[in-house]
Write a protein that holds these residues in place. Structure first.
Motif, short mmCIF file in Angstrom:
data_model
loop_
_atom_site.label_atom_id
_atom_site.label_comp_id
_atom_site.label_asym_id
_atom_site.label_seq_id
_atom_site.Cartn_x
_atom_site.Cartn_y
_atom_site.Cartn_z
N HIS A 152 0.82 11.12 -3.33
CA HIS A 152 0.44 10.87 -4.72
C HIS A 152 -0.30 9.53 -4.84
N LYS A 154 -0.06 6.70 -6.53
CA LYS A 154 0.66 5.43 -6.43
C LYS A 154 1.00 5.11 -4.97
N LEU A 157 -2.21 3.94 -3.16
CA LEU A 157 -2.57 2.57 -3.51
C LEU A 157 -1.63 1.56 -2.85
N ARG A 158 -0.35 1.84 -2.85
CA ARG A 158 0.62 0.93 -2.24
C ARG A 158 0.35 0.81 -0.73
N VAL A 210 5.00 6.59 -14.71
CA VAL A 210 5.02 5.15 -14.49
C VAL A 210 5.88 4.55 -15.60
N THR A 239 -0.54 13.79 -7.76
CA THR A 239 0.59 13.51 -8.64
C THR A 239 1.89 13.53 -7.84
N PRO A 240 2.95 12.90 -8.36
CA PRO A 240 4.22 12.90 -7.62
C PRO A 240 4.89 14.27 -7.54
#
Length: 301
Positions: A152, A154, A157-158, A210, A239-240
């Motif tokens: 996903h 996030k 990006l992490r 989030v 998406t998660p």
């Protein structure tokens, strides 16, 4: 909140005695609940002869199954099923079954619709689970699956910002806590194909999972935006949560003659007694406890 059971064929995440309905699904997860309902309504067929909800828990999604003639809510936890029974026990369409996903107590080709939402992230043997689901799903039957997406946005990006060392692009399942897995989309879709399913539709869900967004943006707006994006951006798999609709590919089969199957020996000739289903082949007695069919620990007769 849950216990890990090892006295079965594979470790199982057991929510027995937990306050899952009030603690996990209490205040704070209204957004996730609503967007998952929207996605599931989009994927469910309008009518089903027999629908199986695996890991149904307290029956969070069972009110969506109005188009099914028969609904089986299956979970490993008896306490969760009792909650579901309190909500839906008056509806004669519903059956409540406590059983192990890896050894489902049903004859083959029984269900034309199978649903599994927020369950596979607890599954240590995904290929085995998919094979068993394929066995009980009729030729051309639908399997609707939700899985926790490792790739996903996030997580990506992490990883690139070096806040996380977990590679979201590797296809190996990632166990971030005991019996809690995230999966790469290619891994899930590959295992579905190997089990005999063909993916026909997908939806991406929970774009805005989030905490800051959920605190500061109205729930109705987040849900509306998510609903609009689920289908157009489904192919990105960012998406998660991802929901897939698959079709069981198998040759023509005879209509099932029975319903339950003995998990211990595989016999399809169970006999219903006053308080148990009896297997004349292996002498196992599977108890019926206050309307719940318990296929967890048999007694011999």
């Amino acid at each position: 909140m849950f216990h890990v059971k090892h006295k079965v064929s594979r470790p199982i995440c057991d929510y027995e005695g937990s306050r899952y309905s009030s603690v996990f699904w209490g205040k704070g997860r209204e957004y996730e609940d609503q967007v998952e309902r929207i996605a599931l309504r989009r994927l469910l067929p309008p009518h089903s002869r027999a629908l199986l909800d695996i890991g149904a828990g307290f029956g969070r999604l069972a009110d969506l199954y109005r188009g099914a003639n028969r609904v089986v809510l299956l979970d490993y936890s008896l306490s969760q099923l009792r909650e579901a029974q309190e909500r839906f026990g008056a509806d004669e369409r519903f059956l409540f079954v406590a059983a192990d996903l890896y050894n489902l107590p049903f004859v083959g080709n029984l269900f034309d619709t199978t649903v599994m939402v927020r369950v596979i992230h607890h599954i240590v043997d995904v290929p085995g689970a998919f094979r068993e689901i394929h066995r009980v799903t009729e030729p051309g039957g639908k399997f609707i699956l939700e899985y926790a997406n490792k790739r996903h946005l996030k997580a990506i990006l992490r990883y690139f910002l070096r806040f996380s060392r977990v590679n979201p692009f590797s296809q190996e399942p990632y166990e971030f806590a005991p019996l809690h897995f995230d999966f790469h989309p290619a891994y899930i879709e590959g295992e579905l194909q190997r089990a005999g399913f063909k993916v026909t539709e997908s939806l991406s869900v929970s774009f805005f999972r989030v905490p800051w967004l959920k605190r500061h943006i109205p729930l109705s707006l987040l849900v509306s935006l998510d609903a609009r994006l689920q289908k157009p951006l489904a192919s990105l798999r960012i998406t998660p949560s991802v929901l897939l609709k698959s079709v069981a590919r198998k040759g023509e089969a005879n209509a099932p003659r029975g319903f339950f199957r003995c998990p211990r020996c595989g016999s399809e000739r169970l006999q219903e007694g006053s308080s148990a289903l009896l297997c004349p082949q292996c002498r196992a007695a599977w108890e019926i406890q206050d309307g719940i069919y318990n296929f967890k620990n048999p007694r011999d007769f």
